[in-house]
Design an enzyme around this catalytic site. Sequence first.
Site, PDB file in Angstrom:
ATOM      1  N   ASP A 134       2.854 -16.825   0.281  1.00 38.14           N
ATOM      2  CA  ASP A 134       1.899 -15.738   0.489  1.00 38.14           C
ATOM      3  C   ASP A 134       0.718 -16.007  -0.432  1.00 38.14           C
ATOM      4  OD1 ASP A 134       0.421 -13.420   0.550  1.00 38.14           O
ATOM      5  OD2 ASP A 134       2.052 -12.076  -0.041  1.00 38.14           O
TER       6      ASP A 134
ATOM      7  N   LYS B 166      -9.065 -10.358   1.129  1.00 44.73           N
ATOM      8  CA  LYS B 166      -9.244 -10.641  -0.296  1.00 44.73           C
ATOM      9  C   LYS B 166     -10.234 -11.778  -0.531  1.00 44.73           C
ATOM     10  CE  LYS B 166      -5.422  -7.996  -1.233  1.00 44.73           C
ATOM     11  NZ  LYS B 166      -4.046  -7.851  -0.762  1.00 44.73           N
TER      12      LYS B 166
ATOM     13  N   TRP C 182       4.483  -7.331  -4.073  1.00 43.69           N
ATOM     14  CA  TRP C 182       4.366  -7.956  -2.749  1.00 43.69           C
ATOM     15  C   TRP C 182       5.574  -8.829  -2.453  1.00 43.69           C
ATOM     16  CZ3 TRP C 182       1.410  -5.053  -0.263  1.00 43.69           C
ATOM     17  CH2 TRP C 182       0.214  -4.581  -0.784  1.00 43.69           C
TER      18      TRP C 182
END
Length: 361
Positions: free
Chosen positions: A172, A196, A102
């Site tokens: 993030d 999530k 990511w």
Amino acid sequence: MKRVFNFYAGPATLPYEVIEEASKNVLNFMNLGLSILEISHRSKEFDDVIKTAAKDMKELLNLGDDYSVLFLQGGASLQFAMIPMNFLGREETADYVDTGRWSSKAIKEAKLFGNVNVIASSKDKNYNYIPDLNRINFTKDASYVHITSNNTIYGTQFHEFPDTGKTPLIVDMSSDFMCRELDMKKFSLVYAGAQKNVGPAGVTVVIIKKDMLERIKREVPIILKYETHVGKDSLYNTPSVFGVYVIGLVMKWLKNTGGIKEIERINREKAKLLYDAIDEMSDFYVGVVEKNSRSLMNVTFRIRNESLEAKFVEEAKKNDIIGIKGHRSVGGLRASIYNAMPIEGVKTLVDFMKNFAIKNG
Ligand SMILES: *Cc1c(COP(=O)(O)O)cnc(C)c1O
């Protein structure tokens, strides 16, 4: 209805109370005679929903009026692009820490807009640890520093954040948002795909310190300006109405659970159960990441005899344990134990692991 224990990394398990409440309101929202799926985002009722969701989130995170909470779309992945598009000038440099896939994707997008200095990386060991940022020299006058707090695929997590001084720290937090108490004042911008830890797919939470709006570096499309969304309280265009509604329910659930402090205590207990099991059966299982980098949210491990892993996944399913297979890029096994995973789910998994090791050891 029989529920299985859902260990998928995302979209992920939600509190059952939330699903139950949402399902009622899919049929009849607040007894208005229409579904939450049908209601206008301009209605007074929805205005209440979105404002309350933002307010509750702010309260839970101890955020002051110098921060805005936004509910956007395009996933965390759009934030990879929107951040440098807004905050990284062509001749400027942003510092990025590369702790996995990511982060790498975020770096790729940033390079389209300016210079990127990868100040630390754990690529040398297939991202199985968190680099020590205490020994890092940040770029002087960097536009911002970007970190991925929890690396969903590898199962590593930052347990402390660097002091970046006047340089904005952007994080993030897609896979560990609201899982533990943090001093949010350290961060200038935090973003998280809701799917999530706080809701269904389709919404991205962005927490932005308002002074970031003074750091805009170029003219960008109106829809991609943070200013647009801050100014319109996330209602510039149609938001993910259902997604925001469910986030609101999750915030209520978090409050009823006892807030972030209590959810952190539970998360630590769950993670300890699982890591202890892996360590106690170390002749059979092995943790994937360095111990001091272990994530509270995504527990990655392997079976020493890797050929047994497919069988493990198969038999786990028969024991109501699903989503336990590791990400295709690292293999092995991964148990995602987000806020909404009940402790019984983790205990069920640990019991299954013990039995599996006895039978196949
Ligand atoms: C899942 C994930 C993403 C991608 O989120 P999308 O909403 O699918 O764009 C980004 N960062 C992290 C840390 C993630 O876990």
